[in-house]
Design an enzyme around this catalytic site. Structure first.
Site, mmCIF file in Angstrom:
data_model
loop_
_atom_site.group_PDB
_atom_site.id
_atom_site.type_symbol
_atom_site.label_atom_id
_atom_site.label_comp_id
_atom_site.label_asym_id
_atom_site.label_seq_id
_atom_site.Cartn_x
_atom_site.Cartn_y
_atom_site.Cartn_z
ATOM 1 N N HIS A 167 35.117 41.802 91.419
ATOM 2 C CA HIS A 167 35.129 42.637 90.215
ATOM 3 C C HIS A 167 35.181 44.121 90.534
ATOM 4 O O HIS A 167 35.775 44.892 89.787
ATOM 5 C CB HIS A 167 33.915 42.329 89.338
ATOM 6 C CG HIS A 167 34.085 41.071 88.546
ATOM 7 N ND1 HIS A 167 33.746 39.841 89.040
ATOM 8 C CD2 HIS A 167 34.586 40.850 87.308
ATOM 9 C CE1 HIS A 167 34.028 38.916 88.133
ATOM 10 N NE2 HIS A 167 34.539 39.500 87.073
ATOM 11 N N GLY A 168 34.535 44.514 91.592
ATOM 12 C CA GLY A 168 34.570 45.943 91.895
ATOM 13 C C GLY A 168 33.984 46.248 93.243
ATOM 14 O O GLY A 168 33.129 45.516 93.751
#
Lengths: 347, 466
Positions: free
Chosen positions: B322-323
Site C-alpha cells: 500500500h505504501g
C-alpha cells in the site's frame, strides 16, 4: 433499442430540468454565498451602491503599529459620506478576475456610477499570471458562468474550470523567465529575467567581512523577478483591463484605475537603474494607455516612501497607515472630478 | 484522467460510441489508444514504464511457455524480478535509502544515501501485480501465453481498471477483451447504473467526508476528542466510499463496453470478523496475495508456527504494497495479529456466530477494530498516529471547531444504509428487481445528489497513490 434509449434520454433531460429547478430554489442561494462570497456580496449590494472599490491585499493589510486599522477604501469613503461606497476585496485578485465580477451587474441590470479597480505592477508578471493561486480565484467564479445553476454547481465539484497545477505553474513561469527578452534601449548584461536573477545571485552583495549578504541578495533577486518585465498590449492582464474599460464605457460607469505604489526606492538601491527603468516604462505605458476618456488613472506609482511599506523583506503593495491614507486621499481627490458635490475634506 | 472529472465524463461516451461503431477487428487498437490517452493525462512519460512492463511480461509469457525445466523458472524469476525492481525503484527507493541511512546513523555512520525526486507513477502497484499474475499463471500451466501483443497490452492497460484495479487475472479479463461484443441495451443500462452509482459514492459520500478527516489528520493536536473520534470513524467510511466508488465506476465503464470485471467489495463493514472482512474488502488484492504468496508459502495446511509466519508475511507485504512507509507496515501487521487472535478464539467465535442476536455486536466489534487500525493507514507519521490514539483515549483540551461533523455523519449513515440494502446483491442487479418507476426514482435521486450535493472540493482517489 433506439426508441428505448430515446425515451430514457428524454427522462434524463426531464430529471435534469427538475433537479435544476429544485436546486435553484432550495440550495443555490446557500451555495452561491458559500463558494462565491465576492459575487454574492456584489449581488447583494448592486442595487444600492454608487462606487465600487475592487481591491486586493493592498487594501486590507495592516501593521500592529497602525493607530487605525482602516483600509484604503474605508479611508477614501470618508471623503464621500453621502455616497454608498462599497469594497469587494480578495487577496491576489487581478484584472482577469475583476472583469468576471462585472457580470453580476449585467445579470441584475444595475450598474454603479463609478468603479475603482486596483492594480499593481506585479500582477502583470509571469509569476502572478501563471500562479497556482489562480485556482482558488477561478473556483470563486464558477457561479458567474452563464448556464443553469445546477450545471455550475456540478462543474464546481468536478473542478471543471481553468486550473493549473503547481508543476505546470512553475514550468510556465520558468519558461517565460528564461525565454522572454527584456527590452532596453541601451545595452545590458541581462537579456532575460533568468540571466539577471543568476547574475544577482552569483555576484550580488558582500558583507564587510567578505561573506555574501544572502538576505540582501535574495531580496534583490525577488525584486528582479517581480518587476523585470515589459508590459505591452499582448500581456493577458492588459487585455483583461481593456475589456473592463470597454465594459465601463458601454455601461456608462466611470472607471478609475488605482495604480498602486511600488517600492521604487528599494528597487533602485537593491538592483539599480535598469530595473527602475523598466518599472517607469511600464508605469508610463499604463498611464498613457488608460488615462483618457472614461478612465482615470490614479497614479500612486512612486508616491510612497520605501519606509512606509509594511514588508521590508519582500515585494508587496502593503502600506502602513500613513501610506494608506495618502493613497486614499489621492483616490478621493481624483474621484472628485465626477463627484465634486459629494466630496468633503476628511483629512 | 480522474473518473470524477469532466474530461472522463466526455471521454467515456466517445470511447463507447467509437467502440461500437468500429468493427470488432479494430477494437483492440481503440482500447489501446484510449487507455494510453487515459494514462498519459497524468504524467505522459510514465506510459513508457507501462510499455516496459507489457513487453517484459509478454515475452516472458512466450518464453516460459516454450521453455522447459530450469529455464522456465529462470524466465519467471527474471520477469518477476524486473516487475519488482521497477516497483522497488519507483515506489520504495526513498523508503529503502532513508531506512539504511537511519540504521547506519544509529551506529554513528553518516552516509549520504541520495534522494530521487520522482513522482510515483499512478497505479504502478496495480498493473505490475496484474501483469505478474499472468506470467505466474503461464508458468503454472494454467494460462496459455498470449501471442497477440495488442491484446496483452490491453490486459495491462485497460483504462477502467488500470490505475486502481480490480486486479484482474488474464483468464478472465484477457478473454473478455477478446470477445466480439455486440451493442446490447443491457450492457449500456447496467454500465450507466454502475457509473452513476459509483460517482454518487465517490463524489457525494467520500468527498463530503474528506474535509473533516483531512482537517483532523493534518493537525490532530488542535482537535478535541469528539472530533478525533469522528475523524477516525469517518475515515473508515471515506476510504470505503472512495475505493468502492472507484471500483464501481471501473466495473460500470467496462460494462458499457460489454466487458465484465470482477467485484472488489462485498459490504465489508457488515463483516462479523477480520477474516470475513478480508474476504469482502479489496477482494482482487486479497485473492492475489492468497494465490501468489500465501498458498506458495504453504497456506494454512502447515504447522501452527509456520502458519503464523505465513499469515504475518502476507499482511506485512500487503501493508508495504500500500505504501512505502512503516505506518502501512504496522497497519498490515495489526491486521495479521487480529487474524491470528481470531484463530485462537475460533471456538468462541463459532459459538457467537450461532447466536443471531449477537451478530450486530460482532459487526460493531469488527468495525471498531478496523477503524482503529485504519489510523496507521491514514496518519502520515507515527507521531500523528500516536497523537490520535492519545487524544482518543485521554482526550484533548483543545479544539472546538465541529464544522462538517453533521455533513460527514449524514454521508456515513447514507453509506451504511446503502450497504445494508446491497448486502446480498450488487447495485445494478438489485435495480433489475425493481419496477421501472422505482428505478428511475433512484436515478433521479442519484443524479440530483451528484450534481447538487457532491463535495465542492474534488479529491483524488486515495488508492491512486498506490
Amino acid at each position: 433499442m433506439g426508441k428505448k434509449i430515446g425515451i430514457r434520454f428524454c427522462l434524463i433531460v426531464l430529471i435534469a430540468v427538475l433537479s435544476n429547478y429544485l436546486y435553484t430554489s432550495l440550495l443555490y442561494p446557500g451555495d452561491f454565498k458559500e463558494y462565491s462570497p465576492k459575487l454574492y456580496a456584489l449581488q447583494q449590494s448592486a442595487d444600492s451602491t454608487d462606487i465600487y472599490y475592487f481591491g486586493e491585499s493592498s487594501n486590507t493589510s495592516f501593521v500592529y503599529s497602525d493607530s487605525l486599522y482602516t483600509s484604503i477604501s474605508g479611508l477614501c469613503a470618508k471623503f464621500y459620506p453621502t455616497l454608498y461606497f462599497r469594497t469587494i476585496n480578495k487577496e491576489a485578485t487581478h484584472a482577469g478576475i475583476y472583469k468576471r465580477w462585472l457580470k453580476i451587474f449585467e445579470k441584475k441590470n444595475k450598474f454603479p456610477k463609478a468603479l475603482v479597480v486596483t492594480l499593481n505592477m506585479r500582477s502583470f508578471n509571469a509569476g502572478w499570471i501563471y500562479s497556482d493561486l489562480e485556482n482558488s480565484l477561478q473556483e470563486g467564479l464558477v457561479f458567474a458562468n452563464s448556464g443553469p445553476a445546477l450545471l455550475n454547481r456540478f462543474f464546481l465539484s468536478l473542478r471543471a474550470f481553468s486550473t493549473i497545477t503547481t508543476e505546470e505553474s512553475e514550468a510556465l513561469v520558468q519558461k517565460e523567465w528564461s525565454e522572454k527578452q527584456l527590452l532596453f534601449p541601451y545595452k545590458t548584461k541581462h537579456k532575460t529575467v533568468r540571466e539577471w536573477d543568476d547574475q544577482m545571485a552569483n555576484g550580488g552583495y558582500l558583507n564587510a567581512d567578505g561573506t555574501w549578504n544572502q538576505s540582501k541578495i535574495e531580496l534583490a533577486c525577488h525584486f528582479i523577478k517581480a518587476y523585470a518585465l515589459n508590459i505591452d498590449s499582448a500581456n493577458p492582464r492588459i487585455k483583461d483591463f481593456d475589456e473592463i474599460a470597454e465594459w465601463c464605457s458601454q455601461h456608462r460607469v466611470k472607471l478609475y484605475l488605482n495604480l498602486m505604489a511600488e517600492n521604487v526606492q528599494y528597487a533602485d538601491s537593491l538592483v539599480g537603474k535598469d530595473l527602475v527603468f523598466l518599472m517607469r516604462r511600464n508605469h508610463d505605458f499604463l498611464v498613457n494607455r488608460y488615462n483618457h476618456g472614461n478612465c482615470t488613472v490614479v497614479d500612486n506609482f512612486d508616491k510612497i516612501d520605501g519606509k512606509l511599506f509594511i514588508d521590508q523583506n519582500w515585494t508587496t503593495e502593503h502600506y502602513v497607515l500613513k501610506g494608506r491614507m495618502f493613497i486614499a486621499k489621492n483616490l478621493a481627490e481624483k474621484l472628485s472630478k465626477d463627484f465634486k458635490n459629494q466630496f468633503v475634506k476628511a483629512y | 484522467m480522474l473518473f470524477n472529472s469532466l474530461h472522463f465524463l466526455l471521454f467515456l461516451p466517445v470511447v463507447v460510441l467509437l467502440y461500437y461503431l468500429l468493427s470488432p477487428r479494430y477494437r483492440w487498437p481503440l482500447i489501446f489508444a484510449a487507455s494510453c490517452c487515459f494514462y498519459m493525462a497524468f504524467v505522459p512519460a510514465y506510459i513508457l514504464i507501462l510499455f516496459f512492463v507489457i513487453l517484459v511480461d509478454y515475452f516472458s509469457g512466450i518464453l516460459i511457455e516454450s521453455a522447459s525445466g530450469k529455464r522456465r523458472k529462470l524466465y519467471l524469476v527474471l520477469s518477476l524480478l524486473s516487475n519488482c525492481l521497477l516497483l522497488a525503484f519507483f515506489k520504495y527507493y526513498g523508503f529503502i535509502t532513508t531506512n539504511i541511512h537511519d540504521l547506519l546513523a544509529l551506529f554513528g555512520v553518516n552516509v549520504n544515501t541520495g534522494h530521487l525526486n520522482i513522482i510515483l507513477p499512478i497505479g504502478l502497484s496495480f498493473h505490475t501485480f496484474q501483469s505478474m499474475s499472468y506470467t505466474i499463471e503461464v508458468y503454472k500451466g494454467n494460462q496459455k501465453a498470449e501471442r497477440h501483443l495488442g491484446y496483452f497490452a490491453n490486459y495491462v492497460l485497460f483504462f477502467p481498471q488500470m490505475v486502481a484495479g480490480p486486479i484482474e487475472r488474464y483468464d478472465r479479463l484477457g478473454n473478455e477483451l477478446r470477445k466480439e461484443q455486440s451493442l446490447r441495451y443491457k450492457n449500456l443500462s447496467e454500465g450507466f447504473r454502475l457509473v452513476l452509482f459509483g460517482l454518487f459514492i465517490k463524489m457525494v459520500i467520500a468527498d463530503n467526508i474528506a474535509p473533516l478527516v483531512n482537517l483532523v489528520y493534518n493537525n490532530p493536536i488542535e482537535h478535541s476528542r469528539k472530533e478525533v473520534i469522528a475523524a477516525v470513524l469517518m475515515f473508515s467510511f471515506q476510504i470505503y466510499a472512495d475505493f468502492f466508488g472507484y471500483s464501481t465506476i471501473a466495473i460500470g465503464s467496462a460494462r458499457l463496453l460489454g466487458i465484465s470485471i470482477m467485484d472488489n467489495f462485498k459490504t465489508p463493514y457488515l463483516s462479523t470478523s477480520i477474516s470475513e472482512f478480508w474476504n469482502r474488502w479489496h477482494i482482487s488484492l486479497s485473492t492475489w496475495f492468497r494465490d501468489y504468496l500465501y498458498i506458495p508459502l504453504g497456506g494454512n495446511r502447515v504447522a501452527a508456527g509456520r502458519w503464523v509466519f505465513n499469515t504475518m508475511v502476507v499482511f506485512l507485504v500487503s501493508g508495504l504494497w500500500h505504501g512505502a512507509n512503516w505506518t502501512f507496515v504496522i497497519w498490515g501487521a495489526l491486521h495479521g495479529c487480529m487474524l491470528l487472535l481470531e484463530r485462537v478464539f475460533k471456538k468462541t467465535k463459532q459459538k457467537a456466530d450461532a447466536l443471531p442476536w449477537l451478530k450486530p455486536l460482532l459487526i460493531l466489534k469488527t468495525f471498531a477494530i478496523t477503524s482503529l487500525i485504519w489510523i496507521f493507514f491514514r496518519a502520515e507519521t507515527f507521531e500523528n498516529a500516536g497523537t490520535i490514539f492519545r487524544i482518543l483515549f485521554f482526550g484533548n483540551a483543545k479544539g472546538t471547531n465541529e464544522a462538517g461533523l453533521g455533513v460527514a455523519f449524514s454521508c456515513a449513515i447514507v453509506m451504511l444504509v446503502v450497504d445494508i440494502w446491497l448486502q446480498h446483491s450488487r447495485f445494478d442487479l438489485k435495480l433489475r428487481t425493481l419496477h421501472f418507476w422505482q428505478r428511475w426514482s433512484i436515478y433521479a435521486l442519484l443524479l440530483f445528489a451528484i450534481t447538487a450535493l457532491a463535495g465542492a472540493r474534488k479529491f483524488s482517489f486515495i488508492y491512486f497513490q498506490f
